[in-house]
Design a protein around this motif. Structure first.
Motif, PDB file in Angstrom:
ATOM      1  N   LEU A 112       0.802  -1.219   0.000  1.00 16.88           N
ATOM      2  CA  LEU A 112       0.000   0.000   0.000  1.00 16.88           C
ATOM      3  C   LEU A 112       0.839   1.274   0.000  1.00 16.88           C
ATOM      4  O   LEU A 112       0.542   2.220  -0.709  1.00 16.88           O
ATOM      5  CB  LEU A 112      -0.926   0.013   1.220  1.00 16.88           C
ATOM      6  N   ASP A 117      -6.656  -9.718   0.687  1.00 16.78           N
ATOM      7  CA  ASP A 117      -5.792  -8.588   1.053  1.00 16.78           C
ATOM      8  C   ASP A 117      -5.561  -7.678  -0.145  1.00 16.78           C
ATOM      9  O   ASP A 117      -5.585  -6.450  -0.033  1.00 16.78           O
ATOM     10  CB  ASP A 117      -4.429  -9.083   1.555  1.00 16.78           C
ATOM     11  N   ARG A 142      -6.429  -3.767  -0.576  1.00 17.16           N
ATOM     12  CA  ARG A 142      -5.454  -2.731  -0.942  1.00 17.16           C
ATOM     13  C   ARG A 142      -5.990  -1.875  -2.089  1.00 17.16           C
ATOM     14  O   ARG A 142      -5.905  -0.646  -2.053  1.00 17.16           O
ATOM     15  CB  ARG A 142      -4.113  -3.364  -1.332  1.00 17.16           C
ATOM     16  N   ASP A 199      -2.342  -0.254   6.002  1.00 17.65           N
ATOM     17  CA  ASP A 199      -1.124  -1.004   5.728  1.00 17.65           C
ATOM     18  C   ASP A 199      -0.610  -1.685   6.996  1.00 17.65           C
ATOM     19  O   ASP A 199      -0.253  -2.852   6.998  1.00 17.65           O
ATOM     20  CB  ASP A 199      -0.069  -0.023   5.192  1.00 17.65           C
TER      21      ASP A 199
END
Ligand code: ADP
Ligand code: MG
Length: 703
Positions: free
Chosen positions: A577, A607, A611, A628
């Motif tokens: 990120l 995930d 993001r 993050d």
């Protein structure tokens, strides 16, 4: 003496013995009692809840049941033998199976009409029916008071430990044996004042409760106490270090704001400063005039205008007769800083130099001379600035850009450059959560630019699948027709990886096919190119000669091309990120609406999805940093890789921000009253602190 207890070698504990001790040392670094006691559970299982057989589903991790055994059977022979017991409650029945220790358990468990058992384990489905392999099982009886506690600790173990029956249960047994030996032999580490103020549980009770909590409330108190203590001592270390530095080093006193600054400010500023820039320039100026040696972190999101802040403060150094230098992590960035700053300072007749790895020997020699005789007032460069041959006449201020590329060790090296160290300003565009900053840079003062220059339109971010590439190409053509420029970035996780280069080159070729000459010009820059070739291509893009820049993350840091308004990130799922956010910050620097397009394949982990969604939802670097931190944990965050500071045993920087603030404020208060920890009241703290500092294996990593 109380500490004899904590320092007792682990093999002295009943049922450990030399072989298991060896394993505990190797696998978990448990050498003595204190190591075992601080080997905390990573979660707890609620043993107050009972399930019914009927309620069992495939995705339950653990269940606890209460009922009777109506039938048992030994199946198979010898090594293949297993023991099966049929368990029932009012709602149904279930098989319990033991493959190991079948004989032993078979003697213990008998079918019975009235005896009740409590069974605990992980159900799995077999032939359409549920069973539990190797459950914990216990007879319910009046005398049996050893029934499992309400909250049962679960410990991490390893395969090798499990072979020696040191699975979570085995470790819990050791903990039990050890906790039973605790009797006023775990010294308190905090002062009475602190304990009273925050109503902390005593250290001894906390250790007991963390392993064998009486109830959720006690567990919460134990966790709070231990987290507080952990963060307290880290902050104590950092803030004492800071205090020591302030005492040891006097700082150059920049008394005045003189002609250079005023002339620039009044006549040559290219634009009105933002309120945040003004505030931060002042904070830095006051710090440099205070007599202390400044060590300050300047945080500001990409594009917030840190360069100008650095420049104005360098002018103050010059006004006071000192030299200043600015260090960048890459040659491209150093060049760009040099050009920007040399251009801005042209009317002031200031000598600005550039020193990078690719400077010719002869040029260097001349530069070194000018630095030593003071003719050169501002030096901009890369790591080359660190070399011993680079000596200044009177270096007053060092600015380090994009700190996350520089380690803590390099920070220290800069301090050693002069007998009296210069002021140090570290600029970071990696927006890190405050908790991390307070821990990683807890020995620094912090200034934050929390405002972008006016007129910036927020970058519009979208997520597109590779299959829709044609539409993205169409969008690119529109933008180019409007006179805009475009970055296309490929991930290059390791500069050496062949696959990544192939992706990059394939991508480049397909771009060149889709955007043919002479109508379009495409640049490419990557880490394996010679630096002058890189520079040449960068320049073509900066000057507007090429419309598309295909690049790896070498452009990640700092490059400034205001006319570039589209950032396309290929295989965006492979970037973290903070890196995505950094890359996005390359656009949105001019007056035009800017866009960031995240390209991914259809296969996306949850995930990865989060993001992308986070990037599309917000432009706020701090918010992104928080996500993050939650996704990756502090250990993996950009720039924190080798930082032992973050090996926390119980506290969690993603969750315990409040405790961290409390602990840090407490330390500040404590040090303001008793900087040397000499008051009798603070004996515990002083003792614990000295123990930690003598224990090199744990604490050398921190400084
Ligand atoms: P960063 O904080 O990412 O290093 P820079 O210093 O490179 O940001 O500034 C980003 C861009 O914003 C540059 O083009 C710079 O000239 C411009 N800029 C900086 N301060 C201001 C301001 N106060 N008003 C308008 N533009 C500004
Ligand atoms: Mg910058």
């Amino acid at each position: 003496m109380s500490n004899n207890f904590l320092n007792t070698p682990i093999e002295y504990l009943k049922s450990v013995g030399p072989q298991r001790a060896e394993l505990l040392k190797k696998e978990l670094h448990i050498f003595k009692y204190s190591d075992l006691l601080t080997y905390y559970p990573f979660r707890y299982v609620d043993r107050t809840k009972f399930y019914k057989v009927k309620e069992i589903t495939g995705d339950l991790p653990y269940v606890q049941l209460r009922g009777k055994i109506i039938h048992t059977e030994m199946i198979g022979v010898k090594r293949a033998q297993r023991f099966v017991a049929t368990f029932v409650d009012e709602t149904g029945k279930l098989e319990l199976v033991w493959f190991q220790g079948a004989k032993w358990i078979g003697e213990k468990i008998k079918p019975h009409l009235t005896n009740e058992y409590v069974v605990f384990g992980k159900p799995s489905a077999f032939n359409g029916k549920f069973n539990i392999a190797h459950p914990e099982i216990e007879l319910v009886s009046e005398e049996n008071t050893t029934l499992a506690p309400a909250l049962q600790a679960v410990y991490n173990s390893t395969d090798r430990l499990k072979l020696r029956s040191l699975d979570t249960k085995g470790i819990a047994k050791l903990q039990k044996a050890l906790v039973l030996l605790i009797k006023n032999n775990i010294p308190e580490t905090l002062s009475k004042t602190i304990i009273d103020r925050y109503q902390l549980m005593s250290k001894e009770d906390a250790i007991r409760q963390i392993h064998f909590p009486q109830n959720p409330e006690m567990l919460r108190k134990a966790e709070f106490r231990l987290k507080f203590e952990e963060l307290f001592f880290i902050q104590l270390k950092l803030l004492k270090q800071k205090g020591l530095r302030e005492k040891t080093y006097r700082g150059f006193v920049f008394q005045k704001v003189g002609d250079y600054f005023n002339n620039f400010y009044n006549h040559h500023l290219p634009f009105e400063l933002t309120g945040a820039q003004k505030r931060v320039i002042k904070e830095i100026r006051l710090d440099m005039g205070s007599g202390k040696q400044m060590n300050r972190l300047l945080q500001g999101d990409v594009g917030s205008g840190k360069t100008l802040v650095a420049l104005m403060n360098m002018l103050i150094a010059l006004d006071n007769g000192f030299q200043a230098c600015l260090m960048a992590p890459t040659e491209i960035l150093a060049n760009q800083h040099y050009e920007t700053i040399a251009e801005l300072l042209k009317p002031l007749n200031i000598h600005v130099g550039l020193l990078t790895g690719s400077k010719k020997t002869k040029e260097r020699r001349i530069l070194h001379e000018k630095l030593q005789n003071g003719e050169m007032q501002i030096l901009i460069g890369t790591h080359a600035l660190f070399e011993d041959v680079v000596q200044f006449k009177n270096l007053g201020l060092v600015v380090i850009d994009e700190q996350h590329r520089f380690g803590v060790a390099q920070r220290a090296k800069m301090w050693a450059k002069n007998t009296q160290p210069p002021h140090v300003l570290i600029m970071s565009a990696t927006p890190i959560p405050r908790t991390l900053a307070m821990t990683l840079y807890g020995d620094l003062d912090v200034s934050v630019i929390d405002e972008l220059p006016p007129g910036r339109k927020p970058i519009q971010t979208s997520h597109r699948f590779d299959a829709h590439r044609d539409r993205v190409f169409g969008f690119m053509r529109e933008q180019i027709a409007m006179g805009r420029q475009i970055y296309i970035v490929y991930p290059l996780i390791k500069e050496s990886e062949k696959m990544d280069y192939k992706d990059l080159m394939d991508g480049y070729e397909s771009i060149v096919r889709a955007f043919p000459q002479p109508q379009f010009q495409v640049s490419i820059v990557h880490g394996q190119m010679k630096s002058d070739a890189k520079e040449f291509e960068m320049q073509r893009f900066v000057s507007g000669e090429t419309q598309i820049m295909v690049a790896t993350t070498v452009i990640e840091v700092g490059v400034n091309v205001p006319n570039a308004s589209v950032m396309i990130i290929e295989s965006a799922e492979r970037f973290g990120l903070s890196q995505l956010h950094q890359l996005r910050g390359r656009v949105g620097r001019g007056a035009d609406q800017s866009y960031c397009i995240l390209m991914t394949s259809h296969k996306l982990s949850s995930d990865g999805k989060l993001r992308m969604d986070t990037m599309c939802r917000t432009n706020d670097g701090f918010e992104i940093a928080d996500v993050d931190l939650k996704l990756r944990g502090p250990g993996d965050m950009a720039g924190t890789m080798q930082s032992g500071v973050l090996d926390l045993n119980i506290a969690d920087l993603a969750k315990d921000a409040q405790i961290l603030h409390t602990a840090r404020n407490m330390v500040i208060e404590l040090l303001s009253e008793d900087v040397n920890l000499e008051h009798p009241e603070n004996t515990n703290i002083a003792y614990q602190f000295s123990m930690m500092n003598s224990n090199k294996t744990n604490w050398s990593r921190i400084s």
